[in-house]
Design a protein around this motif. Structure first.
Motif, short mmCIF file in Angstrom:
data_model
loop_
_atom_site.label_atom_id
_atom_site.label_comp_id
_atom_site.label_asym_id
_atom_site.label_seq_id
_atom_site.Cartn_x
_atom_site.Cartn_y
_atom_site.Cartn_z
N UNK A 209 41.36 38.29 35.85
CA UNK A 209 40.79 39.59 35.48
C UNK A 209 41.32 40.65 36.44
N UNK A 210 41.58 41.84 35.91
CA UNK A 210 42.12 42.91 36.74
C UNK A 210 41.15 44.08 36.91
N UNK A 262 40.20 29.63 41.84
CA UNK A 262 39.75 30.41 40.69
C UNK A 262 38.23 30.42 40.57
N UNK A 263 37.57 29.45 41.20
CA UNK A 263 36.11 29.37 41.12
C UNK A 263 35.40 30.30 42.11
N UNK A 264 36.16 31.06 42.90
CA UNK A 264 35.52 31.99 43.84
C UNK A 264 34.59 32.96 43.13
N UNK A 276 32.75 40.40 39.45
CA UNK A 276 33.91 41.07 38.85
C UNK A 276 34.94 41.45 39.91
N UNK A 277 34.47 41.94 41.05
CA UNK A 277 35.38 42.31 42.14
C UNK A 277 36.10 41.08 42.68
N UNK A 278 35.37 40.00 42.87
CA UNK A 278 35.97 38.77 43.38
C UNK A 278 36.97 38.22 42.36
N UNK A 279 36.66 38.32 41.06
CA UNK A 279 37.58 37.86 40.03
C UNK A 279 38.89 38.64 40.08
N UNK A 283 42.73 37.18 40.78
CA UNK A 283 43.89 37.47 39.95
C UNK A 283 45.07 37.94 40.79
N UNK A 284 44.83 38.87 41.70
CA UNK A 284 45.90 39.36 42.56
C UNK A 284 46.44 38.24 43.43
#
Length: 306
Positions: A209-210, A262-264, A276-279, A283-284
């Protein structure tokens, strides 16, 4: 070594997962189930099999375990220190840091297993399986600790139920006891392990997610800097200090440069933080892995071999 050729198969699967999730009916709801299947069944089977099928050299493995623990503890300590870096103290919210610190030291096991197999075959899989086994409990504690006040579960319960720890511990005990998988069962177990790598990589892509990248930019830069630069440099030092053999050194350097887990974002959201921020950071980090892995293997590894 042609790093583009080495990394392309795994990162192409991540891209395929992203495209399928975004542009076909196989949306995020489907991939959440795939992720759970891989995490709770396929992946533990792969870890168990990887450890079981290769004889363990306890004396040699002790150095690897020590280096793995030192790398994990170092990453956690640096991540926790971010609010005290010069100029950052008044620009980082405590809750954002609590949720994001895990980005700096957790790792994507799916990518790690796939790359270890390509770099060093069965021996590489054994080394990465041991690193995962000793690192997962430490990393989980490091990730949950700053968010613990919102947790409804204790540390011990989380660790005992972790399928990665169960698979690794089971493999170690079975190996030391001299247990072997029956010949007739070997093909089934091998195919489950192979499926876990492909599906795990695609699930990592589906989870990218970005959105929310504009939140806490300085914090994001700091934790990604740790994950993709400071961790590989620390791993280089530890390879020398613990006198790791070439295969162990290669896998530890690769391990240190992996994208974050990815589970963070799942853990952050479950514990009431800004998922959402962690996702977005996950991604980055996945993209930055295409730079940090060549750095670790192409720039830092020759220093050890010199």
């Amino acid at each position: 070594m042609n790093f583009a050729q080495l990394l392309f198969p795994d990162f192409s699967l991540i891209l395929i997962g992203y495209l399928i999730c975004r542009f076909t009916p196989l949306d995020r709801a489907v991939w959440t189930q795939v992720e759970q299947l891989v995490y709770f069944l396929f992946f533990p089977v792969l870890l168990f099999h990887s450890i079981l099928k290769s004889p363990l050299d306890i004396s040699a493995a002790s150095n690897l375990v020590g280096a793995g623990w030192a790398l994990g503890l170092g990453g956690i300590a640096i991540a926790y220190s971010v609010p005290y870096w010069p100029g950052l103290k008044h620009h980082i919210a405590a809750r954002q840091h609590a949720a994001s610190a895990q980005i700096a030291f957790r790792f994507n096991s799916f990518i790690g297993l796939a790359l270890a197999d390509r770099l060093a075959g069965p021996q590489g899989l054994l080394v990465i399986a041991l690193l995962i086994g000793v690192s997962v409990p430490l990393m989980n504690i490091g990730a949950v600790w700053p968010m613990a006040r919102h947790s409804q579960r204790g540390f011990l319960g989380e660790l005992v139920r972790n399928p990665l720890i169960i698979g690794t511990a089971g493999g170690l005990l079975a190996n030391l006891a001299g247990f072997a998988i029956p010949t007739w069962l070997e093909p089934t177990v091998t195919r489950i392990g192979g499926a876990s790598l492909a599906l795990g990589l695609m699930a990592a892509g589906a989870g990218m997610q970005l959105g929310a990248l504009n939140h806490a930019k300085l914090l994001g830069v700091a934790v990604l800097l740790i994950r993709h630069l400071l961790m590989p440099v620390l791993a280089l030092v530890l390879c020398l200090v613990f006198a790791l053999n070439p295969v162990q050194a290669t896998i530890l350097l690769m391990f240190s440069a992996l994208p974050t887990a990815s589970s963070c974002y799942v853990l952050a959201a479950r514990m009431g933080y800004d998922g959402a921020y962690v996702a977005a950071l996950v991604t980055v980090s996945t993209v930055l892995g295409m730079l940090s892995l060549p750095l670790a293997l192409g720039v830092l590894r020759p220093i050890i071999e010199a």
